[in-house]
Design a protein around this motif. Structure first.
Motif, PDB file in Angstrom:
ATOM      1  N   PRO A  54      -5.950   0.585  -5.652  1.00 23.30           N
ATOM      2  CA  PRO A  54      -5.178   1.056  -4.492  1.00 23.30           C
ATOM      3  C   PRO A  54      -6.871   1.609  -3.541  1.00 23.30           C
ATOM      4  N   TYR A  55      -7.950   2.622  -4.307  1.00 22.72           N
ATOM      5  CA  TYR A  55      -8.882   2.896  -4.364  1.00 22.72           C
ATOM      6  C   TYR A  55      -9.497   2.025  -3.677  1.00 22.72           C
ATOM      7  N   MET A 133      -7.364   6.747 -16.157  1.00 21.26           N
ATOM      8  CA  MET A 133      -7.007   7.223 -14.527  1.00 21.26           C
ATOM      9  C   MET A 133      -6.224   7.759 -13.563  1.00 21.26           C
ATOM     10  N   GLY A 158       5.257   6.608  -3.735  1.00 22.19           N
ATOM     11  CA  GLY A 158       4.479   5.998  -4.746  1.00 22.19           C
ATOM     12  C   GLY A 158       5.560   5.434  -5.854  1.00 22.19           C
ATOM     13  N   ALA A 162       1.976   3.691 -10.831  1.00 21.07           N
ATOM     14  CA  ALA A 162       1.220   4.112 -11.946  1.00 21.07           C
ATOM     15  C   ALA A 162       1.544   5.742 -11.979  1.00 21.07           C
ATOM     16  N   TYR A 204      12.199   3.739   0.245  1.00 15.64           N
ATOM     17  CA  TYR A 204      11.637   4.448   2.168  1.00 15.64           C
ATOM     18  C   TYR A 204      12.264   3.144   3.598  1.00 15.64           C
ATOM     19  N   ALA A 251      -2.326   8.478   0.327  1.00 17.73           N
ATOM     20  CA  ALA A 251      -1.868   7.639   1.338  1.00 17.73           C
ATOM     21  C   ALA A 251      -1.852   5.957   1.921  1.00 17.73           C
ATOM     22  N   ILE A 252      -1.866   5.471   0.631  1.00 16.29           N
ATOM     23  CA  ILE A 252      -1.143   4.047   1.003  1.00 16.29           C
ATOM     24  C   ILE A 252      -0.814   3.620   2.052  1.00 16.29           C
ATOM     25  N   ALA A 253      -0.079   3.884   2.714  1.00 13.98           N
ATOM     26  CA  ALA A 253       0.306   3.555   4.042  1.00 13.98           C
ATOM     27  C   ALA A 253      -0.959   3.370   4.747  1.00 13.98           C
ATOM     28  N   MET A 280      -7.074  15.888  -3.465  1.00 12.57           N
ATOM     29  CA  MET A 280      -7.418  15.888  -4.975  1.00 12.57           C
ATOM     30  C   MET A 280      -7.929  14.727  -5.289  1.00 12.57           C
ATOM     31  N   LEU A 281      -8.915  14.636  -6.073  1.00 12.98           N
ATOM     32  CA  LEU A 281      -9.843  14.011  -6.957  1.00 12.98           C
ATOM     33  C   LEU A 281     -10.058  13.837  -8.027  1.00 12.98           C
ATOM     34  N   MET A 325      -0.596  -5.835  -5.720  1.00 15.57           N
ATOM     35  CA  MET A 325      -0.135  -4.876  -6.165  1.00 15.57           C
ATOM     36  C   MET A 325       0.198  -3.540  -4.012  1.00 15.57           C
ATOM     37  N   LEU A 326      -1.285  -3.679  -3.786  1.00 13.22           N
ATOM     38  CA  LEU A 326      -1.496  -3.562  -2.530  1.00 13.22           C
ATOM     39  C   LEU A 326       0.420  -3.787  -1.793  1.00 13.22           C
ATOM     40  N   ASN A 330       4.122  -4.149  -8.176  1.00 14.98           N
ATOM     41  CA  ASN A 330       3.725  -3.433  -9.305  1.00 14.98           C
ATOM     42  C   ASN A 330       4.919  -2.436  -9.706  1.00 14.98           C
TER      43      ASN A 330
HETATM   44  P1  NAP Z   1       0.335   1.914  -7.352  1.00 14.08           P
HETATM   45  O1  NAP Z   1       1.398   3.176  -7.040  1.00 14.08           O
HETATM   46  O2  NAP Z   1       0.213   1.812  -9.273  1.00 14.08           O
HETATM   47  O3  NAP Z   1       0.618   0.802  -6.445  1.00 14.08           O
HETATM   48  C1  NAP Z   1       0.478   0.816  -5.439  1.00 14.08           C
HETATM   49  C2  NAP Z   1       1.945   1.283  -4.358  1.00 14.08           C
HETATM   50  O4  NAP Z   1       1.988   1.400  -2.990  1.00 14.08           O
HETATM   51  C3  NAP Z   1       2.739  -0.058  -4.212  1.00 14.08           C
HETATM   52  O5  NAP Z   1       3.305  -0.649  -5.611  1.00 14.08           O
HETATM   53  C4  NAP Z   1       3.828  -0.041  -3.668  1.00 14.08           C
HETATM   54  O6  NAP Z   1       4.882   0.225  -3.907  1.00 14.08           O
HETATM   55  C5  NAP Z   1       3.026   1.495  -2.913  1.00 14.08           C
HETATM   56  N1  NAP Z   1       3.213   1.389  -1.155  1.00 14.08           N
HETATM   57  C6  NAP Z   1       2.042   0.281  -0.620  1.00 14.08           C
HETATM   58  N2  NAP Z   1       2.078   0.064   0.630  1.00 14.08           N
HETATM   59  C7  NAP Z   1       3.294   1.736   0.737  1.00 14.08           C
HETATM   60  C8  NAP Z   1       3.471   2.062   2.312  1.00 14.08           C
HETATM   61  N3  NAP Z   1       3.264   1.502   3.171  1.00 14.08           N
HETATM   62  N4  NAP Z   1       4.255   2.820   2.140  1.00 14.08           N
HETATM   63  C9  NAP Z   1       4.788   3.094   0.542  1.00 14.08           C
HETATM   64  N5  NAP Z   1       4.702   2.359  -0.157  1.00 14.08           N
HETATM   65  C10 NAP Z   1       3.362   1.870  -0.222  1.00 14.08           C
HETATM   66  O7  NAP Z   1      -0.611   2.525  -7.118  1.00 14.08           O
HETATM   67  P2  NAP Z   1      -1.606   4.078  -7.889  1.00 14.08           P
HETATM   68  O8  NAP Z   1      -2.881   3.285  -9.113  1.00 14.08           O
HETATM   69  O9  NAP Z   1      -1.006   4.822  -8.799  1.00 14.08           O
HETATM   70  O10 NAP Z   1      -1.883   4.929  -6.962  1.00 14.08           O
HETATM   71  C11 NAP Z   1      -1.238   5.820  -6.251  1.00 14.08           C
HETATM   72  C12 NAP Z   1      -1.547   6.329  -4.796  1.00 14.08           C
HETATM   73  O11 NAP Z   1      -2.484   7.384  -6.054  1.00 14.08           O
HETATM   74  C13 NAP Z   1      -2.019   6.045  -3.675  1.00 14.08           C
HETATM   75  O12 NAP Z   1      -2.433   6.083  -3.019  1.00 14.08           O
HETATM   76  C14 NAP Z   1      -4.358   5.547  -4.734  1.00 14.08           C
HETATM   77  O13 NAP Z   1      -5.133   5.314  -4.404  1.00 14.08           O
HETATM   78  C15 NAP Z   1      -3.517   7.102  -5.729  1.00 14.08           C
HETATM   79  N6  NAP Z   1      -4.956   7.214  -6.015  1.00 14.08           N
HETATM   80  C16 NAP Z   1      -5.445   8.641  -6.551  1.00 14.08           C
HETATM   81  C17 NAP Z   1      -6.325   9.504  -7.056  1.00 14.08           C
HETATM   82  C18 NAP Z   1      -7.057  10.443  -6.761  1.00 14.08           C
HETATM   83  O14 NAP Z   1      -8.249  10.561  -7.461  1.00 14.08           O
HETATM   84  N7  NAP Z   1      -7.045  11.263  -5.752  1.00 14.08           N
HETATM   85  C19 NAP Z   1      -5.872   8.355  -7.918  1.00 14.08           C
HETATM   86  C20 NAP Z   1      -5.724   7.574  -8.480  1.00 14.08           C
HETATM   87  C21 NAP Z   1      -4.575   7.538  -6.908  1.00 14.08           C
HETATM   88  P3  NAP Z   1       6.548   0.386  -3.073  1.00 14.08           P
HETATM   89  O15 NAP Z   1       7.050  -0.991  -3.767  1.00 14.08           O
HETATM   90  O16 NAP Z   1       6.834   1.341  -3.241  1.00 14.08           O
HETATM   91  O17 NAP Z   1       5.660   0.602  -1.740  1.00 14.08           O
END
Ligand code: NAP
Length: 340
Positions: A54-55, A133, A158, A162, A204, A251-253, A280-281, A325-326, A330
């Motif tokens: 997502p990032y 990661m 979410g 992952a 949701y 905040a993927i929304a 957090m990062l 994925m977006l 997945n």
């Molecule tokens: P992920 O959850 O495996 O994939 C993205 C998921 O987001 C999609 O499968 C989808 O699932 C959901 N999504 C898409 N649009 C949405 C919406 N409008 N409302 C609700 N859900 C939505 O991705 P991930 O890699 O595990 O990342 C999850 C989150 O963690 C992301 O926001 C990412 O940016 C963040 N992240 C942050 C860090 C950090 O260091 N801060 C590190 C890694 C990841 P649905 O079918 O459930 O909608």
């Protein structure tokens, strides 16, 4: 192992255009580029798995952030694992498995010091997911940022992704009193409770998040692990108990929004409830890596963790995997496997 002959060219995915709103296939270009021979201290890696995250959506915008934007006409960098096929670096031999950050390309030539050798007795894809990661994000976010304690009630959004699927399972394994999650389809909700061990889950898209959350966690929550933002964060602020914590991970929304989001409108509740909302990062938490690998590795060996990756075959499908994925295609980590 004998040095392999390098091909003259390999394929790469470049950023072709900066999206306005949701990205489309035309924003990416599949390009044939020369494979550079290794210089002193360098290796050439033939990638086996690529990560789509997502990032990366944020990096497609030309804005200042915690990671620099992708450059137009240049490769989409990111996590990748593969095998060394040529080496001019001490300690790196042909056949070694390595993790690196050069992203969406078939062959990567890089300074060996910028790669990490990984234990190839484990599936290489795990270094981009459960032991990589996203796994560390879940582990550090819940335990270090969220200050999880046994007995806490945890809500993660979410939840079938992952990070989310790991957060819920780690919370359970560490003694949560309740683990609930939200995801975007009936099938994902079913998988959360039947396969990933969540106590309850909801879709949701089926109604207001606050109402659905109140049904699955009627006594409130101690920790909210936020992958989504917006309406989810607002609902969680309402449901958090006194001294509750929200881990602001993603905040993927709103990643594809063209207008700034409204809210959360109930932020003032944080005052009376003495809530802590902390961004957090994962990059700040690499000190936790040895403990993370030891504990999660043990759970994996004992079969206590359910790990699911969604694997898309074929380098040519990388951009589609990212777009999928977006859109929620997945369950668990979305990965691309390069064909043999
Ligand atoms: P992920 O959850 O495996 O994939 C993205 C998921 O987001 C999609 O499968 C989808 O699932 C959901 N999504 C898409 N649009 C949405 C919406 N409008 N409302 C609700 N859900 C939505 O991705 P991930 O890699 O595990 O990342 C999850 C989150 O963690 C992301 O926001 C990412 O940016 C963040 N992240 C942050 C860090 C950090 O260091 N801060 C590190 C890694 C990841 P649905 O079918 O459930 O909608």
């Amino acid at each position: 192992m004998a040095e392999q002959t390098l091909p003259a060219t390999g394929r790469e995915w470049h950023l072709a255009a900066r999206p306005n709103g949701w990205p489309v296939p035309e924003d990416f270009a599949l390009v044939e580029a020369p494979v550079q021979a290794p210089g002193a201290g360098q290796i050439v890696v033939r990638n086996e798995f690529l990560s789509v995250d997502p990032y990366m959506r944020g990096r497609m915008n030309d804005v200042k952030s915690y990671v620099p934007p992708f450059r137009l006409g240049a490769v989409m960098d990111g996590g990748a694992v593969g095998r060394v096929v040529a080496s001019e670096a001490e300690g790196f031999a042909v056949g070694d498995a390595v993790l690196h950050g050069l992203g969406w390309r078939e062959y990567a030539t890089l300074d060996a010091a910028k790669s990490v050798k990984v234990d190839a007795s484990l599936p290489l894809q795990s270094y981009l997911g459960v032991l990589g990661m996203t796994g560390l994000t879940a582990y550090a976010g819940l335990l270090e940022v969220g200050g999880f304690k046994p007995g806490d009630a945890v809500f993660v959004s979410g939840a079938a992704g992952a990070v989310g699927s790991m957060v819920g399972q780690i919370a359970k394994l560490r003694g949560a009193s309740l683990v609930v999650g939200s995801a975007g389809s009936d099938e994902k909700v079913r998988r959360l409770t039947e396969d990933f061990g969540f106590d309850a889950a909801f879709d949701y898209k089926n109604g207001p998040v606050a109402e659905q959350l109140a049904k699955v966690a009627p006594e409130g929550i101690d920790i909210y692990f936020d992958n989504v933002g917006g309406e989810h964060l607002e609902a969680a602020i309402g449901a958090l108990k006194l001294k509750g914590r929200a881990v602001l991970c993603g905040a993927i929304a709103q990643y594809n929004d063209t207008n700034p989001p409204i809210g959360p409108r109930n932020l003032a509740l944080a005052i009376g409830k003495r809530l802590r909302l902390e961004g957090m990062l994962v990059g700040d938490h690499y000190g936790l890596q040895p403990q993370f690998v030891a504990e999660v590795g043990e759970w994996l060996r004992e079969g206590k963790l359910v790990v699911e990756d969604t694997v898309v075959d074929g380098f040519e499908n990388t951009a589609d995997a990212f777009l999928g994925m977006l859109h929620g295609a997945n369950t668990g980590k979305m990965l691309v496997r390069l064909n043999g």
